[in-house]
Structures are given as C-alpha cells and as structure tokens.
Design a protein around this motif. Structure first.
Motif, PDB file in Angstrom:
ATOM      1  N   VAL A 103       0.851  -1.184   0.000  1.00 45.94           N
ATOM      2  CA  VAL A 103       0.000   0.000   0.000  1.00 45.94           C
ATOM      3  C   VAL A 103       0.892   1.241   0.000  1.00 45.94           C
ATOM      4  O   VAL A 103       2.099   1.172   0.230  1.00 45.94           O
ATOM      5  CB  VAL A 103      -0.926   0.033   1.241  1.00 45.94           C
ATOM      6  CG1 VAL A 103      -1.786  -1.216   1.301  1.00 45.94           C
ATOM      7  CG2 VAL A 103      -0.111   0.165   2.532  1.00 45.94           C
ATOM      8  N   ILE A 104       0.278   2.368  -0.271  1.00 49.96           N
ATOM      9  CA  ILE A 104       0.985   3.645  -0.229  1.00 49.96           C
ATOM     10  C   ILE A 104       0.040   4.693   0.327  1.00 49.96           C
ATOM     11  O   ILE A 104      -1.178   4.627   0.115  1.00 49.96           O
ATOM     12  CB  ILE A 104       1.490   4.058  -1.637  1.00 49.96           C
ATOM     13  CG1 ILE A 104       2.341   5.325  -1.530  1.00 49.96           C
ATOM     14  CG2 ILE A 104       0.339   4.249  -2.601  1.00 49.96           C
ATOM     15  CD1 ILE A 104       3.035   5.697  -2.830  1.00 49.96           C
ATOM     16  N   ARG A 105       0.596   5.638   1.047  1.00 49.74           N
ATOM     17  CA  ARG A 105      -0.231   6.685   1.634  1.00 49.74           C
ATOM     18  C   ARG A 105      -0.770   7.617   0.546  1.00 49.74           C
ATOM     19  O   ARG A 105      -0.061   7.969  -0.400  1.00 49.74           O
ATOM     20  CB  ARG A 105       0.585   7.477   2.656  1.00 49.74           C
ATOM     21  CG  ARG A 105       0.827   6.711   3.960  1.00 49.74           C
ATOM     22  CD  ARG A 105       1.548   7.566   4.974  1.00 49.74           C
ATOM     23  NE  ARG A 105       1.674   6.874   6.271  1.00 49.74           N
ATOM     24  CZ  ARG A 105       2.298   7.376   7.321  1.00 49.74           C
ATOM     25  NH1 ARG A 105       2.853   8.594   7.243  1.00 49.74           N
ATOM     26  NH2 ARG A 105       2.354   6.690   8.455  1.00 49.74           N
ATOM     27  N   VAL A 106      -2.005   8.027   0.748  1.00 49.75           N
ATOM     28  CA  VAL A 106      -2.637   8.930  -0.208  1.00 49.75           C
ATOM     29  C   VAL A 106      -1.883  10.253  -0.266  1.00 49.75           C
ATOM     30  O   VAL A 106      -1.742  10.859  -1.334  1.00 49.75           O
ATOM     31  CB  VAL A 106      -4.108   9.155   0.182  1.00 49.75           C
ATOM     32  CG1 VAL A 106      -4.742  10.237  -0.682  1.00 49.75           C
ATOM     33  CG2 VAL A 106      -4.881   7.856   0.065  1.00 49.75           C
ATOM     34  N   SER A 107      -1.389  10.719   0.864  1.00 49.42           N
ATOM     35  CA  SER A 107      -0.670  11.994   0.912  1.00 49.42           C
ATOM     36  C   SER A 107       0.587  11.974   0.051  1.00 49.42           C
ATOM     37  O   SER A 107       1.031  13.023  -0.420  1.00 49.42           O
ATOM     38  CB  SER A 107      -0.308  12.338   2.353  1.00 49.42           C
ATOM     39  OG  SER A 107       0.484  11.306   2.936  1.00 49.42           O
ATOM     40  N   GLU A 108       1.150  10.795  -0.200  1.00 45.66           N
ATOM     41  CA  GLU A 108       2.345  10.687  -1.031  1.00 45.66           C
ATOM     42  C   GLU A 108       2.008  10.520  -2.506  1.00 45.66           C
ATOM     43  O   GLU A 108       2.550  11.229  -3.360  1.00 45.66           O
ATOM     44  CB  GLU A 108       3.197   9.502  -0.568  1.00 45.66           C
ATOM     45  CG  GLU A 108       3.891   9.697   0.761  1.00 45.66           C
ATOM     46  CD  GLU A 108       4.884   8.581   1.064  1.00 45.66           C
ATOM     47  OE1 GLU A 108       5.817   8.387   0.267  1.00 45.66           O
ATOM     48  OE2 GLU A 108       4.702   7.887   2.086  1.00 45.66           O
ATOM     49  N   ILE A 109       1.115   9.594  -2.811  1.00 48.39           N
ATOM     50  CA  ILE A 109       0.866   9.253  -4.209  1.00 48.39           C
ATOM     51  C   ILE A 109       0.043  10.297  -4.940  1.00 48.39           C
ATOM     52  O   ILE A 109       0.200  10.503  -6.156  1.00 48.39           O
ATOM     53  CB  ILE A 109       0.176   7.866  -4.298  1.00 48.39           C
ATOM     54  CG1 ILE A 109       0.169   7.355  -5.733  1.00 48.39           C
ATOM     55  CG2 ILE A 109      -1.231   7.940  -3.735  1.00 48.39           C
ATOM     56  CD1 ILE A 109       1.542   7.110  -6.306  1.00 48.39           C
ATOM     57  N   GLN A 110      -0.836  11.023  -4.228  1.00 46.18           N
ATOM     58  CA  GLN A 110      -1.686  11.987  -4.922  1.00 46.18           C
ATOM     59  C   GLN A 110      -0.907  13.212  -5.416  1.00 46.18           C
ATOM     60  O   GLN A 110      -1.443  14.008  -6.196  1.00 46.18           O
ATOM     61  CB  GLN A 110      -2.836  12.417  -4.015  1.00 46.18           C
ATOM     62  CG  GLN A 110      -2.439  13.222  -2.807  1.00 46.18           C
ATOM     63  CD  GLN A 110      -3.633  13.582  -1.941  1.00 46.18           C
ATOM     64  OE1 GLN A 110      -4.774  13.217  -2.260  1.00 46.18           O
ATOM     65  NE2 GLN A 110      -3.409  14.301  -0.854  1.00 46.18           N
ATOM     66  N   LYS A 111       0.344  13.341  -4.991  1.00 50.16           N
ATOM     67  CA  LYS A 111       1.180  14.413  -5.526  1.00 50.16           C
ATOM     68  C   LYS A 111       1.589  14.142  -6.968  1.00 50.16           C
ATOM     69  O   LYS A 111       1.875  15.068  -7.724  1.00 50.16           O
ATOM     70  CB  LYS A 111       2.446  14.561  -4.675  1.00 50.16           C
ATOM     71  CG  LYS A 111       2.207  14.927  -3.227  1.00 50.16           C
ATOM     72  CD  LYS A 111       3.525  14.948  -2.467  1.00 50.16           C
ATOM     73  CE  LYS A 111       3.317  15.230  -0.985  1.00 50.16           C
ATOM     74  NZ  LYS A 111       4.618  15.187  -0.238  1.00 50.16           N
ATOM     75  N   PHE A 112       1.600  12.863  -7.354  1.00 53.17           N
ATOM     76  CA  PHE A 112       2.097  12.486  -8.672  1.00 53.17           C
ATOM     77  C   PHE A 112       1.069  11.765  -9.534  1.00 53.17           C
ATOM     78  O   PHE A 112       1.310  11.551 -10.723  1.00 53.17           O
ATOM     79  CB  PHE A 112       3.320  11.564  -8.522  1.00 53.17           C
ATOM     80  CG  PHE A 112       4.314  12.028  -7.506  1.00 53.17           C
ATOM     81  CD1 PHE A 112       5.125  13.136  -7.751  1.00 53.17           C
ATOM     82  CD2 PHE A 112       4.458  11.374  -6.289  1.00 53.17           C
ATOM     83  CE1 PHE A 112       6.049  13.572  -6.814  1.00 53.17           C
ATOM     84  CE2 PHE A 112       5.383  11.802  -5.349  1.00 53.17           C
ATOM     85  CZ  PHE A 112       6.177  12.898  -5.606  1.00 53.17           C
ATOM     86  N   LEU A 113      -0.078  11.378  -8.949  1.00 49.14           N
ATOM     87  CA  LEU A 113      -1.020  10.539  -9.701  1.00 49.14           C
ATOM     88  C   LEU A 113      -2.457  10.849  -9.281  1.00 49.14           C
ATOM     89  O   LEU A 113      -2.728  11.102  -8.103  1.00 49.14           O
ATOM     90  CB  LEU A 113      -0.722   9.056  -9.436  1.00 49.14           C
ATOM     91  CG  LEU A 113      -1.551   8.025 -10.195  1.00 49.14           C
ATOM     92  CD1 LEU A 113      -1.220   8.068 -11.683  1.00 49.14           C
ATOM     93  CD2 LEU A 113      -1.297   6.620  -9.637  1.00 49.14           C
ATOM     94  N   ASP A 114      -3.354  10.829 -10.257  1.00 49.33           N
ATOM     95  CA  ASP A 114      -4.776  11.004  -9.992  1.00 49.33           C
ATOM     96  C   ASP A 114      -5.353   9.666  -9.537  1.00 49.33           C
ATOM     97  O   ASP A 114      -5.378   8.691 -10.298  1.00 49.33           O
ATOM     98  CB  ASP A 114      -5.487  11.478 -11.262  1.00 49.33           C
ATOM     99  CG  ASP A 114      -6.989  11.656 -11.055  1.00 49.33           C
ATOM    100  OD1 ASP A 114      -7.416  11.728  -9.874  1.00 49.33           O
ATOM    101  OD2 ASP A 114      -7.722  11.723 -12.061  1.00 49.33           O
TER     102      ASP A 114
END
Length: 226
Positions: free
Chosen positions: A95-106
C-alpha cells in the motif's frame, strides 16, 4: 503509419485486432506516467543485495525518476534530488499513503482505507472469492466489494479498468443480455425451469387424482335374502 495502414488493408481479421492492441498500448503509455506500471510490478520488502549486512536493508522505497526497482533506505541516499515514495504493507499487500501518491497521480475512483491513522490505497488487486451479503458495489475489474462512491479497489485495477480494450470487452459481454428483449434469440442459457405445456399439466392432475382413496360401494346397498 504506412505499416499500420498496410495491416488494416490486408487480412482484415486478426491483424486489425493486433493493430487495435498496439494503439491501446500506446494510448495507455501516454495516459499514465512511465513509472506507474514498473512500480506495480516491483517486489518490495526484500533484502537489498547491495546492503545485506545493514539492519536497514529492507527495500520499501521506490524512485519515480529512475524506475530501477525497490530501494532500501541506504540506496535512497543516491537519489536525493529525485522523487521517491515509500511503500508500506497491510495484510501482506503493498500500500501507499494517499498523501504521497496523490502528488504524482490522480487516484480518483480508487477506494481508500485508513490504517494506523493514515489514509492509504492498495497498489494491486486483492482476490476475493465472492462478494459479501448485501454488497451493492464491486470493483469493475476484480469484483471486490467496495463502497458505493468508488469504482476500483487498487491502482492496478484502475489502469486495467480504464483501458480501451477492457471497456470494449466488457461491452461485448454485456451486449447479449441487452438483446434478450428481441424475442427468442438470446445466446445466454437459462437454467430456470420452463412452464409445462397444458397437456402435460392435465395429465399430471389426472394421475394425481387416481392416487386418491378408492371409492367403495356403501354397505347399505347390499340386501341379504334368506
């Protein structure tokens, strides 16, 4: 471009499908960042081969710029100026935190979960044998149970579910169901027992009536003479 035109003008069958798949792959590569698919195919939480002697040799980092596999915290020192994300685990799934991945991906449409007070998303699908009772919404790809406001259970399912080839295949499967109203030409088999014909019904009722208690002559009608 000439090669594609020659294929379409040629055999007309499998070659056209081949061109369609190539165009779909090209569309997908332009739609998603180049690091996404390699990220989903990477195995994390393995021991780093370069720093096996260190207690920080577990590979749970990924560099979006280099796309060269999982990294440990020591390897990350060589990617100081790069975009890096940290992968975590929940129930043996990455899994990955939303706070990290939403910076680079929709990540719109992907269901999020709260684990250890942090909102996360799963990288890949998690097989589920059957939806639970009362489930009204499932993942469009793997049919895992979801909340009503989401369409996919993971980033991997969103890639598959939004592809042109997947949508066309899904429509081709659903079309026979819609054509059932045409009257008798449906290709989907029905396992519901059909209504018996009138003759069979009458025969069944007659046979059932014969199984009743036989009618005997009343004793009062018997006259004995001496």
């Amino acid at each position: 471009m000439k090669l594609k035109n020659r294929r379409i003008m040629g055999a007309g069958g499998p070659m056209e499908e081949e061109v369609g798949e190539e165009e779909d792959e090209e569309e997908q590569s332009n739609k998603w960042p180049p690091w996404l698919k390699p990220l989903l195919q990477t195995s994390f939480f393995v021991q780093c081969k370069l720093h096996a002697d260190s207690h920080r040799s577990e590979c749970n980092m990924y560099c979006l710029d280099c796309k060269n596999g999982a990294l440990c915290s020591i390897c990350l020192h060589f990617h100081k100026d790069h975009r890096a994300i940290q992968i975590r685990r929940s129930s043996y799934h990455d899994v990955i935190r939303v706070s990290e991945i939403q910076k680079f991906l929709d990540i719109a449409g992907v269901q999020t979960y709260i684990i250890n007070s942090a909102r996360i998303v799963f990288l890949n699908e998690r097989p589920q044998p059957r939806p639970g009772k009362g489930v009204t919404n499932t993942c469009q790809v793997c049919e895992r149970s979801l909340l009503d406001s989401f369409s996919f259970c993971s980033l991997g399912c969103k890639i598959v579910g939004t592809s042109k080839s997947f949508r066309s295949k899904k429509l081709s499967i659903e079309e026979p169901e819609g054509s059932d109203s045409g009257g008798g030409n449906s290709r989907i088999p029905s396992f519901t027992p059909s209504t018996p014909p009138p003759a069979a019904t009458a025969t069944y009722r007659t046979a059932k009536r014969r199984k009743g208690v036989p009618h005997r002559a009343p004793l009062g009608a018997l006259i004995i003479q001496y």
